[in-house]
Design a protein around this motif. Structure first.
Motif, PDB file in Angstrom:
ATOM      1  N   UNK A 195       0.812  -1.214   0.000  1.00 46.06           N
ATOM      2  CA  UNK A 195       0.000   0.000   0.000  1.00 46.06           C
ATOM      3  C   UNK A 195       0.848   1.266   0.000  1.00 46.06           C
ATOM      4  N   UNK A 196       1.941   1.247   0.763  1.00 44.36           N
ATOM      5  CA  UNK A 196       2.743   2.463   0.946  1.00 44.36           C
ATOM      6  C   UNK A 196       3.781   2.700  -0.155  1.00 44.36           C
ATOM      7  N   UNK A 197       4.275   1.598  -0.770  1.00 42.17           N
ATOM      8  CA  UNK A 197       5.400   1.765  -1.690  1.00 42.17           C
ATOM      9  C   UNK A 197       5.260   1.042  -3.031  1.00 42.17           C
ATOM     10  N   UNK A 198       4.638  -0.126  -3.024  1.00 37.39           N
ATOM     11  CA  UNK A 198       4.574  -0.911  -4.266  1.00 37.39           C
ATOM     12  C   UNK A 198       3.508  -0.373  -5.204  1.00 37.39           C
ATOM     13  N   UNK A 199       2.305  -0.131  -4.684  1.00 36.66           N
ATOM     14  CA  UNK A 199       1.212   0.360  -5.530  1.00 36.66           C
ATOM     15  C   UNK A 199       1.530   1.706  -6.160  1.00 36.66           C
ATOM     16  N   UNK A 200       2.329   2.508  -5.481  1.00 35.31           N
ATOM     17  CA  UNK A 200       2.710   3.827  -5.997  1.00 35.31           C
ATOM     18  C   UNK A 200       3.978   3.769  -6.846  1.00 35.31           C
ATOM     19  N   UNK A 201       4.478   2.550  -7.074  1.00 32.83           N
ATOM     20  CA  UNK A 201       5.681   2.346  -7.903  1.00 32.83           C
ATOM     21  C   UNK A 201       6.913   3.058  -7.362  1.00 32.83           C
ATOM     22  N   UNK A 202       7.012   3.143  -6.037  1.00 33.90           N
ATOM     23  CA  UNK A 202       8.184   3.759  -5.421  1.00 33.90           C
ATOM     24  C   UNK A 202       9.356   2.775  -5.305  1.00 33.90           C
ATOM     25  N   UNK A 203       9.050   1.484  -5.355  1.00 31.32           N
ATOM     26  CA  UNK A 203      10.105   0.493  -5.179  1.00 31.32           C
ATOM     27  C   UNK A 203       9.942  -0.650  -6.181  1.00 31.32           C
ATOM     28  N   UNK A 204      11.009  -1.384  -6.333  1.00 26.62           N
ATOM     29  CA  UNK A 204      10.994  -2.676  -7.018  1.00 26.62           C
ATOM     30  C   UNK A 204      10.972  -3.735  -5.922  1.00 26.62           C
ATOM     31  N   UNK A 205       9.966  -4.602  -5.931  1.00 30.42           N
ATOM     32  CA  UNK A 205       9.844  -5.635  -4.902  1.00 30.42           C
ATOM     33  C   UNK A 205      10.050  -6.996  -5.556  1.00 30.42           C
ATOM     34  N   UNK A 206      10.994  -7.791  -5.018  1.00 26.86           N
ATOM     35  CA  UNK A 206      11.350  -9.079  -5.589  1.00 26.86           C
ATOM     36  C   UNK A 206      11.100 -10.210  -4.598  1.00 26.86           C
ATOM     37  N   UNK A 207      10.725 -11.365  -5.147  1.00 25.23           N
ATOM     38  CA  UNK A 207      10.684 -12.603  -4.355  1.00 25.23           C
ATOM     39  C   UNK A 207      11.875 -13.475  -4.733  1.00 25.23           C
ATOM     40  N   UNK A 208      12.457 -14.119  -3.706  1.00 29.40           N
ATOM     41  CA  UNK A 208      13.506 -15.108  -3.928  1.00 29.40           C
ATOM     42  C   UNK A 208      13.197 -16.338  -3.075  1.00 29.40           C
ATOM     43  N   UNK A 209      13.485 -17.498  -3.628  1.00 28.22           N
ATOM     44  CA  UNK A 209      13.232 -18.752  -2.919  1.00 28.22           C
ATOM     45  C   UNK A 209      14.391 -19.094  -1.997  1.00 28.22           C
ATOM     46  N   UNK A 210      14.038 -19.506  -0.774  1.00 24.96           N
ATOM     47  CA  UNK A 210      15.053 -19.981   0.160  1.00 24.96           C
ATOM     48  C   UNK A 210      14.452 -21.127   0.979  1.00 24.96           C
ATOM     49  N   UNK A 262      16.277 -22.863 -10.800  1.00 26.98           N
ATOM     50  CA  UNK A 262      15.932 -21.519 -10.350  1.00 26.98           C
ATOM     51  C   UNK A 262      15.971 -21.424  -8.835  1.00 26.98           C
ATOM     52  N   UNK A 263      15.391 -22.409  -8.169  1.00 24.32           N
ATOM     53  CA  UNK A 263      15.263 -22.373  -6.716  1.00 24.32           C
ATOM     54  C   UNK A 263      16.619 -22.561  -6.041  1.00 24.32           C
ATOM     55  N   UNK A 264      17.417 -23.486  -6.556  1.00 22.89           N
ATOM     56  CA  UNK A 264      18.765 -23.698  -6.004  1.00 22.89           C
ATOM     57  C   UNK A 264      19.628 -22.458  -6.213  1.00 22.89           C
ATOM     58  N   UNK A 265      19.501 -21.827  -7.370  1.00 24.24           N
ATOM     59  CA  UNK A 265      20.266 -20.615  -7.644  1.00 24.24           C
ATOM     60  C   UNK A 265      19.907 -19.509  -6.660  1.00 24.24           C
ATOM     61  N   UNK A 266      18.599 -19.347  -6.392  1.00 24.42           N
ATOM     62  CA  UNK A 266      18.158 -18.353  -5.419  1.00 24.42           C
ATOM     63  C   UNK A 266      18.732 -18.641  -4.038  1.00 24.42           C
ATOM     64  N   UNK A 267      18.648 -19.911  -3.616  1.00 26.65           N
ATOM     65  CA  UNK A 267      19.130 -20.245  -2.278  1.00 26.65           C
ATOM     66  C   UNK A 267      20.633 -20.023  -2.158  1.00 26.65           C
ATOM     67  N   UNK A 268      21.385 -20.389  -3.187  1.00 23.81           N
ATOM     68  CA  UNK A 268      22.830 -20.169  -3.151  1.00 23.81           C
ATOM     69  C   UNK A 268      23.150 -18.687  -3.045  1.00 23.81           C
TER      70      UNK A 268
END
Length: 233
Positions: free
Chosen positions: A104-119, A192-198
């Motif tokens: 609500x505060x940062x993503x919807x207003x495009x103030x940040x880049x938000x990423x998911x990574x698998x661990x 992909x998942x192993x690369x993220x965890x490493x």
């Protein structure tokens, strides 16, 4: 499992098509304490050669690891990267309690880049891995928006993680019951998942959720993440 994080700082039958619409908009908003699961120490593929291949059994494979799923502005000067295990209850709390406020505060207003990574620690083997593969299958099939839908639903149904749930989710979202179930159980996106965890281990991650703002680790709380974002802008 141990706790190594402080508390968060802020507090009838339907048709298949209706169910799909509900899934696309689902997110949790309850407020509970946030801790960490301890372990042992953007976008979908863009080129045709990177798109998933289908085998006779309905499974998926890719030619190279997928990029991190992204929401917000992919070109923003501030990047928030979250490393998560789908079977970790503290990651579930983070996704349902902290992320909506950052959204609500940062993503919807495009103030940040938000990423998911698998661990995957793993908190639960095989669910920590198979759930991650199910979400990455959605990303490969339908892009980042589908990935985020799957992420929300996997965490919302954490106690049901398994082949039948992946198949049900694949059917209800129109991506294919067999495709999602087979991609999950056969771990089609293991690279992909192993690369993220490493990558996470190289950053010193030992527990989940782990959050970084422009490469600097911060506590996975609304106040800590917000403060780091504000300081970086």
């Amino acid at each position: 499992m141990d706790q190594n994080r402080g508390p968060a700082d802020r507090t009838g039958d339907r048709s298949t098509s209706t169910r799909r619409r509900m899934l696309l908009g689902a997110s949790g908003v309850a407020l509970t304490s946030l801790a960490g699961c301890l372990g042992l120490g953007g976008g979908s593929a863009s080129a045709d050669s990177d798109l998933p291949n289908y085998n006779a059994s309905g499974g998926l494979s890719v030619n190279q690891p997928l990029d991190a799923p992204v929401k917000g502005d992919p070109n923003a000067s501030v990047t928030v990267a979250a490393y998560e295990d789908y079977a970790c209850p503290h990651c579930q709390e983070y996704v349902q309690n902290v992320v909506p406020e950052i959204q609500s505060d940062y993503i919807d207003s495009n103030d940040i880049r938000y990423e998911h990574h698998d661990f995957p620690i793993p908190v639960d083997d095989p669910a920590s891995y198979t759930a991650a593969n199910a979400a990455r299958a959605a990303q490969a099939l339908a892009g980042d928006q589908a990935f985020w839908t799957y992420l929300d639903q996997l965490f919302a149904n954490q106690s049901s993680l398994g082949p039948e749930f992946y198949a049900s989710l694949g059917e209800e979202t129109g991506l294919g019951a067999n495709r999602i179930r087979n991609a999950a159980t056969n771990r089609r996106f293991e690279r992909t998942i192993v690369s993220d965890k490493q990558q996470g281990m190289q950053k010193g991650i030992e527990g989940t959720p782990a959050v970084f703002v422009n490469g600097t680790a911060v506590d996975p709380t609304v106040d800590a993440i917000s403060s780091a974002i504000d300081a970086a802008q």
